[in-house]
Structures are given as structure tokens and as C-alpha cells.
Motif scaffolding. Structure first.
Motif, PDB file in Angstrom:
ATOM      1  N   THR A 254      77.913  17.817  85.834  1.00  0.00           N
ATOM      2  CA  THR A 254      77.144  18.361  84.721  1.00  0.00           C
ATOM      3  C   THR A 254      77.238  17.437  83.513  1.00  0.00           C
ATOM      4  OG1 THR A 254      78.971  19.613  83.724  1.00  0.00           O
ATOM      5  CG2 THR A 254      77.683  20.711  85.474  1.00  0.00           C
ATOM      6  N   SER A 255      76.357  17.688  82.552  1.00  0.00           N
ATOM      7  CA  SER A 255      76.473  17.138  81.202  1.00  0.00           C
ATOM      8  C   SER A 255      77.033  18.251  80.329  1.00  0.00           C
ATOM      9  CB  SER A 255      75.102  16.702  80.678  1.00  0.00           C
ATOM     10  OG  SER A 255      74.524  15.717  81.510  1.00  0.00           O
ATOM     11  N   LEU A 256      78.094  17.969  79.589  1.00  0.00           N
ATOM     12  CA  LEU A 256      78.821  18.972  78.809  1.00  0.00           C
ATOM     13  C   LEU A 256      78.763  18.628  77.328  1.00  0.00           C
ATOM     14  CD1 LEU A 256      80.953  21.385  78.745  1.00  0.00           C
ATOM     15  CD2 LEU A 256      82.695  19.561  78.837  1.00  0.00           C
ATOM     16  N   THR A 257      78.229  19.522  76.508  1.00  0.00           N
ATOM     17  CA  THR A 257      78.138  19.287  75.072  1.00  0.00           C
ATOM     18  C   THR A 257      78.562  20.533  74.308  1.00  0.00           C
ATOM     19  OG1 THR A 257      75.800  19.929  75.082  1.00  0.00           O
ATOM     20  CG2 THR A 257      76.291  17.583  75.284  1.00  0.00           C
ATOM     21  N   THR A 258      79.017  20.325  73.085  1.00  0.00           N
ATOM     22  CA  THR A 258      79.378  21.448  72.235  1.00  0.00           C
ATOM     23  C   THR A 258      78.124  22.213  71.824  1.00  0.00           C
ATOM     24  OG1 THR A 258      79.299  20.023  70.277  1.00  0.00           O
ATOM     25  CG2 THR A 258      81.442  20.315  71.342  1.00  0.00           C
ATOM     26  N   ALA A 259      78.298  23.495  71.517  1.00  0.00           N
ATOM     27  CA  ALA A 259      77.157  24.332  71.179  1.00  0.00           C
ATOM     28  C   ALA A 259      77.597  25.459  70.250  1.00  0.00           C
ATOM     29  CB  ALA A 259      76.533  24.917  72.445  1.00  0.00           C
ATOM     30  N   SER A 260      76.641  25.990  69.514  1.00  0.00           N
ATOM     31  CA  SER A 260      76.907  27.122  68.618  1.00  0.00           C
ATOM     32  C   SER A 260      76.643  28.425  69.374  1.00  0.00           C
ATOM     33  CB  SER A 260      76.026  27.019  67.369  1.00  0.00           C
ATOM     34  OG  SER A 260      76.291  25.835  66.654  1.00  0.00           O
ATOM     35  N   ASN A 261      77.449  28.681  70.375  1.00  0.00           N
ATOM     36  CA  ASN A 261      77.338  29.916  71.133  1.00  0.00           C
ATOM     37  C   ASN A 261      78.731  30.496  71.322  1.00  0.00           C
ATOM     38  OD1 ASN A 261      78.507  28.332  73.159  1.00  0.00           O
ATOM     39  ND2 ASN A 261      76.589  28.017  74.259  1.00  0.00           N
ATOM     40  N   THR A 262      78.819  31.605  72.001  1.00  0.00           N
ATOM     41  CA  THR A 262      80.110  32.263  72.175  1.00  0.00           C
ATOM     42  C   THR A 262      81.113  31.374  72.897  1.00  0.00           C
ATOM     43  OG1 THR A 262      79.015  34.418  72.248  1.00  0.00           O
ATOM     44  CG2 THR A 262      81.265  34.302  73.096  1.00  0.00           C
ATOM     45  N   ARG A 263      80.643  30.686  73.913  1.00  0.00           N
ATOM     46  CA  ARG A 263      81.520  29.782  74.652  1.00  0.00           C
ATOM     47  C   ARG A 263      81.938  28.585  73.822  1.00  0.00           C
ATOM     48  NH1 ARG A 263      79.709  26.282  80.036  1.00  0.00           N
ATOM     49  NH2 ARG A 263      81.678  25.130  80.272  1.00  0.00           N
ATOM     50  N   GLY A 264      81.034  28.077  72.993  1.00  0.00           N
ATOM     51  CA  GLY A 264      81.291  26.870  72.223  1.00  0.00           C
ATOM     52  C   GLY A 264      80.831  25.603  72.922  1.00  0.00           C
ATOM     53  N   TRP A 265      80.291  25.727  74.111  1.00  0.00           N
ATOM     54  CA  TRP A 265      79.860  24.599  74.930  1.00  0.00           C
ATOM     55  C   TRP A 265      78.616  24.999  75.709  1.00  0.00           C
ATOM     56  CZ3 TRP A 265      82.763  20.097  74.699  1.00  0.00           C
ATOM     57  CH2 TRP A 265      84.033  20.217  74.103  1.00  0.00           C
ATOM     58  N   THR A 266      77.874  24.002  76.156  1.00  0.00           N
ATOM     59  CA  THR A 266      76.737  24.246  77.044  1.00  0.00           C
ATOM     60  C   THR A 266      76.699  23.143  78.098  1.00  0.00           C
ATOM     61  OG1 THR A 266      74.361  24.695  77.135  1.00  0.00           O
ATOM     62  CG2 THR A 266      75.068  22.924  75.672  1.00  0.00           C
ATOM     63  N   GLU A 267      76.150  23.460  79.274  1.00  0.00           N
ATOM     64  CA  GLU A 267      76.089  22.491  80.358  1.00  0.00           C
ATOM     65  C   GLU A 267      74.730  22.509  81.030  1.00  0.00           C
ATOM     66  OE1 GLU A 267      80.045  21.843  82.769  1.00  0.00           O
ATOM     67  OE2 GLU A 267      80.005  23.927  82.091  1.00  0.00           O
ATOM     68  N   THR A 268      74.312  21.337  81.465  1.00  0.00           N
ATOM     69  CA  THR A 268      73.139  21.190  82.312  1.00  0.00           C
ATOM     70  C   THR A 268      73.534  20.336  83.509  1.00  0.00           C
ATOM     71  OG1 THR A 268      72.385  19.176  81.181  1.00  0.00           O
ATOM     72  CG2 THR A 268      71.580  21.290  80.328  1.00  0.00           C
ATOM     73  N   ALA A 269      72.766  20.409  84.579  1.00  0.00           N
ATOM     74  CA  ALA A 269      73.029  19.540  85.729  1.00  0.00           C
ATOM     75  C   ALA A 269      72.872  18.080  85.308  1.00  0.00           C
ATOM     76  CB  ALA A 269      72.079  19.870  86.866  1.00  0.00           C
ATOM     77  N   TRP A 270      73.832  17.240  85.678  1.00  0.00           N
ATOM     78  CA  TRP A 270      73.751  15.803  85.418  1.00  0.00           C
ATOM     79  C   TRP A 270      72.733  15.190  86.376  1.00  0.00           C
ATOM     80  CZ3 TRP A 270      77.205  11.628  87.838  1.00  0.00           C
ATOM     81  CH2 TRP A 270      76.957  10.379  87.244  1.00  0.00           C
ATOM     82  N   ASP A 271      71.801  14.412  85.840  1.00  0.00           N
ATOM     83  CA  ASP A 271      70.682  13.941  86.662  1.00  0.00           C
ATOM     84  C   ASP A 271      71.083  12.976  87.765  1.00  0.00           C
ATOM     85  OD1 ASP A 271      71.198  11.694  85.127  1.00  0.00           O
ATOM     86  OD2 ASP A 271      69.267  11.691  84.098  1.00  0.00           O
ATOM     87  N   SER A 272      72.283  12.402  87.699  1.00  0.00           N
ATOM     88  CA  SER A 272      72.713  11.456  88.733  1.00  0.00           C
ATOM     89  C   SER A 272      73.689  12.052  89.734  1.00  0.00           C
ATOM     90  CB  SER A 272      73.343  10.218  88.078  1.00  0.00           C
ATOM     91  OG  SER A 272      72.371   9.498  87.340  1.00  0.00           O
ATOM     92  N   GLY A 273      74.038  13.311  89.578  1.00  0.00           N
ATOM     93  CA  GLY A 273      74.980  13.923  90.506  1.00  0.00           C
ATOM     94  C   GLY A 273      74.399  14.068  91.902  1.00  0.00           C
ATOM     95  N   GLY A 274      75.247  13.961  92.900  1.00  0.00           N
ATOM     96  CA  GLY A 274      74.794  14.128  94.273  1.00  0.00           C
ATOM     97  C   GLY A 274      74.530  15.586  94.599  1.00  0.00           C
ATOM     98  N   SER A 275      73.506  15.844  95.406  1.00  0.00           N
ATOM     99  CA  SER A 275      73.205  17.198  95.860  1.00  0.00           C
ATOM    100  C   SER A 275      72.292  17.124  97.074  1.00  0.00           C
ATOM    101  CB  SER A 275      72.534  18.024  94.748  1.00  0.00           C
ATOM    102  OG  SER A 275      71.207  17.577  94.493  1.00  0.00           O
ATOM    103  N   GLY A 276      72.173  18.239  97.798  1.00  0.00           N
ATOM    104  CA  GLY A 276      71.243  18.278  98.913  1.00  0.00           C
ATOM    105  C   GLY A 276      71.834  18.860 100.170  1.00  0.00           C
ATOM    106  N   CYS A 277      71.091  18.733 101.259  1.00  0.00           N
ATOM    107  CA  CYS A 277      71.389  19.369 102.542  1.00  0.00           C
ATOM    108  C   CYS A 277      71.900  18.334 103.541  1.00  0.00           C
ATOM    109  CB  CYS A 277      70.117  20.035 103.065  1.00  0.00           C
ATOM    110  SG  CYS A 277      70.313  20.953 104.598  1.00  0.00           S
ATOM    111  N   SER A 278      73.054  18.585 104.105  1.00  0.00           N
ATOM    112  CA  SER A 278      73.616  17.663 105.087  1.00  0.00           C
ATOM    113  C   SER A 278      72.768  17.624 106.354  1.00  0.00           C
ATOM    114  CB  SER A 278      75.045  18.080 105.442  1.00  0.00           C
ATOM    115  OG  SER A 278      75.544  17.310 106.515  1.00  0.00           O
ATOM    116  N   ALA A 279      72.660  16.454 106.939  1.00  0.00           N
ATOM    117  CA  ALA A 279      71.984  16.298 108.226  1.00  0.00           C
ATOM    118  C   ALA A 279      72.980  16.262 109.376  1.00  0.00           C
ATOM    119  CB  ALA A 279      71.153  15.015 108.227  1.00  0.00           C
TER     120      ALA A 279
END
Length: 402
Positions: A254-279
Motif C-alpha cells: 500500500t501507499s500510507l499517508t497521514t490523514a485528518s481522520n479518526t485513524r490518523g492515516w489513510t492507505e491506497t493500493a500501491w500501483d507496483s505491488g504484485g497481485s493476481g491469480c496463480s497458474a
């Protein structure tokens, strides 16, 4: 076998800043020449271990680089430290000295204990050295016939040891060094870690999943939490082993940044992270997504984006004396040992990833970001409510799910 890192480290700007400070009547330790968070977020990055065309394993660490592609060092920590990471994932416990976490790497990291000591002292973590039995380094057979050195994998090992320390500062650490970066040697190191009594085994490397079934049994140790990074090449980079094994906890980024919310942080999927279905590997019984008949990556995730990277004290490629320096690193090589450390905090008696799926409500659901512009099924590369490929079930919210 030895090799050096493919690009030198940039120090000119930092040295100039220190000289300027002295000219202005200020001592060097009064000037913070480390990167700011804004500078980190806008910097370029590059893989520490280059991809291997033959599909053999390579480490999943990324580092920040300058415009010429030179790895950057700083004289003081930059990037997230333990307090920020523990805050982001609401980790309050420190683990126990009865819990052993093994880090699997390749080649010999001669300054591992010394570099780890500096990191831990910098951030106020308890000392962890060989004299007290807290830290141990062994070869892949459990002895002290250490292999040759490799700069890139040494940086990887530094990252792994320090991220585990950040999450579980009271856990004991074992660094198991594979002779070379081959599936056979790394599998031998994993088996050795299990033999030595590790409760958690963390792996921050991967390679082409095809032909790896002969090594898969090394990652099948019921009762041990074995985590593996999913890779840093996005959805179309291909599924990598050992993350593809149904017997490990596959960790996305993920990409992790500070935020003005209850948690104090927010995350989005990192665009270069591996993902998908094994063959290659079948779906484990505890994984229930319907768009992939085989093993789906990932199970869980944590910060991996080098532009929201972490502070690491590790080898400096330009030092003629073998000195180390502060680096800003990312990659799913950050996420995997963070997850491994959290398993350590919780005592880590696990049978694969089943508990995560039973306790998904105790995770932060990541619902935005993707690892590709398109894929089929869409959740294989796009974060969404509930389970998705890039971030799995989500990111840690305390230790309940672990």
C-alpha cells in the motif's frame, strides 16, 4: 559469490549542506539534511535487486534515487520510523523474548548486528545482540560457515531485520543466510529456520512460480507463520513464488499517508505491488473469492510504496571502509517483515492464512488504488470493498487478526 550494487550512492548534496552549515557558524548536528516527507513523496525509486530474466529469486526492496539513478543516503533517518508504523497499524504490544522471528535472506551480511544496533538505538528500541541471545546469524545449515557478500541482498536483510524490530521489539531474531539466491538454497534456509524453532519466518523475495513445486514443501510448516512478499512489478509482472504458495501468508503493498481522520492515516493500493491469480497453485480452503479458481494473491498488505517509505540503517555502497548509512526504502519487502513482526507480537501460532479470513473485520479495508489499469476479474488488480488482490483482506488494525 560476491557482487556490488549496480549504482553508486548520492552524497554530494548532503556534504554540501553540511559545509554550508559550518560556514554559517552552525554545527553539523544542528542542521537536518535528511529528506522531508514532501521530498520523499516526489522522489524517484529503483529496485535494489534487479529482476532476473531466468525467473530465479530476487529481493523485493526498492530505494529512493536521484535524477541520475543514484541511491540516496541521508545522515539522519528519513521516512517512517517505528512510532509512525505502530501508530498507523495500532500496534501497542512489544512481543516476548520467547518468540523467535527468522529473516531469510541470501549471502552474508557481515555488519548485520552492528547496523541493527544503530537502528534500534536511534528509535529507542531495546538492544538486541548476540551476547544476550536476542540476535543470531546462521548459514543455511545452521552453522557459521557464512557465504560471500552481496550488497543488494545485504540492504534487503537490513530492511527485514529492522521492520521486524519496529513491530516486535522484544522478539528474538535469527538471520538465516542462504548460500546463493536460488530457490534451492532459500528453501533450505526456510527449513533451517523452522528447525531452529522460529515462530515466524519472513521472506522478502520471489521469482517465477513455474517449476517451483519441488521447493514448496519447505514453506509448509503448520503452526509457523510464514510470510512472503508478493513482488513489485504490478499485476502484469506475473505471480511470484513463494507468495503463490497456499501455505504462506502473501503480503501486498500500500501507499500510507497521514490523514485528518479518526485513524490518523489513510492507505491506497500501491500501483507496483504484485497481485493476481496463480497458474500453478491451488486455492487454499480458507480463501473464498470466486473469480480465481487457484491461489489468489494477496492475503493481507502493509506499506510498500517507496514514496511513503521507511527509514533503514544499512550498507552504503560508496563507503570504502564498509560503513553504513540511512536509507529510505520501500517495496513489498517492507510490508512482509512488518506483517511478520505483528505475528510475532501476537505469539504467532498459525496454520497458514486461515485466521486472517476468520478475523477480516479486525483489519483496515483498503478500497482505492490498483496495480493495473485493467484485469479480469477486476478485483485481481483493483482495490475494492472487502477482499481484493492488491491488498487482500486489508491492513493491520491491531493484532487480533494475527
Amino acid at each position: 559469490m560476491t557482487s556490488s550494487h549496480p549504482f553508486p550512492v548520492l552524497r554530494v548534496v548532503l556534504l554540501f549542506a553540511a559545509t554550508l552549515a559550518q560556514a554559517c557558524g552552525m554545527s553539523g548536528d544542528q542542521v537536518n539534511t535528511s529528506m522531508t516527507q514532501d521530498e520523499i513523496s516526489s522522489a524517484s525509486s529503483a529496485a535494489i535487486c534487479p529482476d532476473t530474466p531466468d525467473g530465479s529469486p530476487y529481493c523485493h526492496a526498492f530505494g529512493l534515487v536521484d535524477a541520475a539513478g543514484h541511491l540516496i543516503t541521508t545522515p539522519a533517518p528519513a521516512g517512517y520510523g517505528p512510532s509512525q508504523l505502530r501508530s498507523a497499524y495500532k500496534i501497542t504490544g512489544s512481543g516476548s523474548s520467547s518468540t523467535v522471528i527468522a529473516v531469510i535472506s541470501a549471502y552474508d551480511y557481515a555488519t548485520a548486528e552492528a547496523d541493527l544496533a544503530i537502528y534500534r538505538a536511534q528509535f529507542g528500541l531495546p538492544a538486541c545482540g548476540s551476547s544476550t541471545g536476542c540476535f543470531r546469524k546462521v548459514d543455511q545449515s545452521g552453522g557459521t560457515s557464512y557465504p560471500g557478500s552481496n550488497y543488494s541482498w545485504n540492504v534487503e536483510a537490513a530492511l527485514d531485520l529492522e521492520m521486524v524490530s519496529a513491530m516486535c521489539p522484544n522478539c528474538k531474531l535469527v538471520l538465516v543466510e542462504a548460500t546463493e539466491a536460488t530457490f534451492a538454497d532459500l528453501a533450505a534456509a526456510v527449513n533451517e529456520a523452522a528447525k531452529l524453532g522460529a515462530h515466524v519466518i519472513t521472506n522478502s523475495y520471489g521469482g517465477d512460480e513455474y517449476g517451483t513445486d519441488i521447493y514448496e514443501s519447505a514453506y509448509n510448516h503448520p503452526g509457523i507463520a510464514i510470510v512472503a512478499s508478493s513482488g513489485d512489478a504490478g499485476y502484469f509482472g506475473g505471480i511470484e513464488f513463494p507468495a503463490a504458495s497456499p501455505h504462506v501468508i502473501s503480503v501486498g503493498g500500500t501507499s500510507l499517508t497521514t490523514a485528518s481522520n479518526t485513524r490518523g492515516w489513510t492507505e491506497t493500493a500501491w500501483d507496483s505491488g504484485g497481485s493476481g491469480c496463480s497458474a500453478v497453485y491451488s486455492k487454499p480452503s480458507w480463501q473464498h473469492d470466486t473469480g480465481c479458481k487457484n491461489r489468489m494473491l494477496n492475503d493481507v498488505s502493509a506499506v510498500a510504496d517507496p514514496n511513503t517509505g521507511v527509514a533503514v540503517f544499512g550498507p552504503d555502497a560508496t563507503s570504502t571502509s564498509g560503513a553504513s548509512a540511512w536509507l529510505v526504502l520501500g517495496g513489498t519487502s517492507v510490508a512482509a517483515p512488518l506483517i511478520g513482526g505483528i505475528y510475532g507480537v501476537n505469539g504467532a501460532s498459525q496454520n497458514y492464512g486461515a485466521n486472517l479470513y476468520a478475523c477480516s473485520a479486525s483489519l483496515y479495508d483498503v478500497t482505492t488504488g490498483s496495480t493495473s489499469a485493467f484485469c479480469d476479474p477486476t478485483y485481481a488488480c483493483t482495490a475494492a470493498r472487502g477482499y481484493d488482490g492488491p491488498t487482500g483482506l486489508g491492513t493491520p488494525h491491531g493484532v487480533t487478526a494475527f
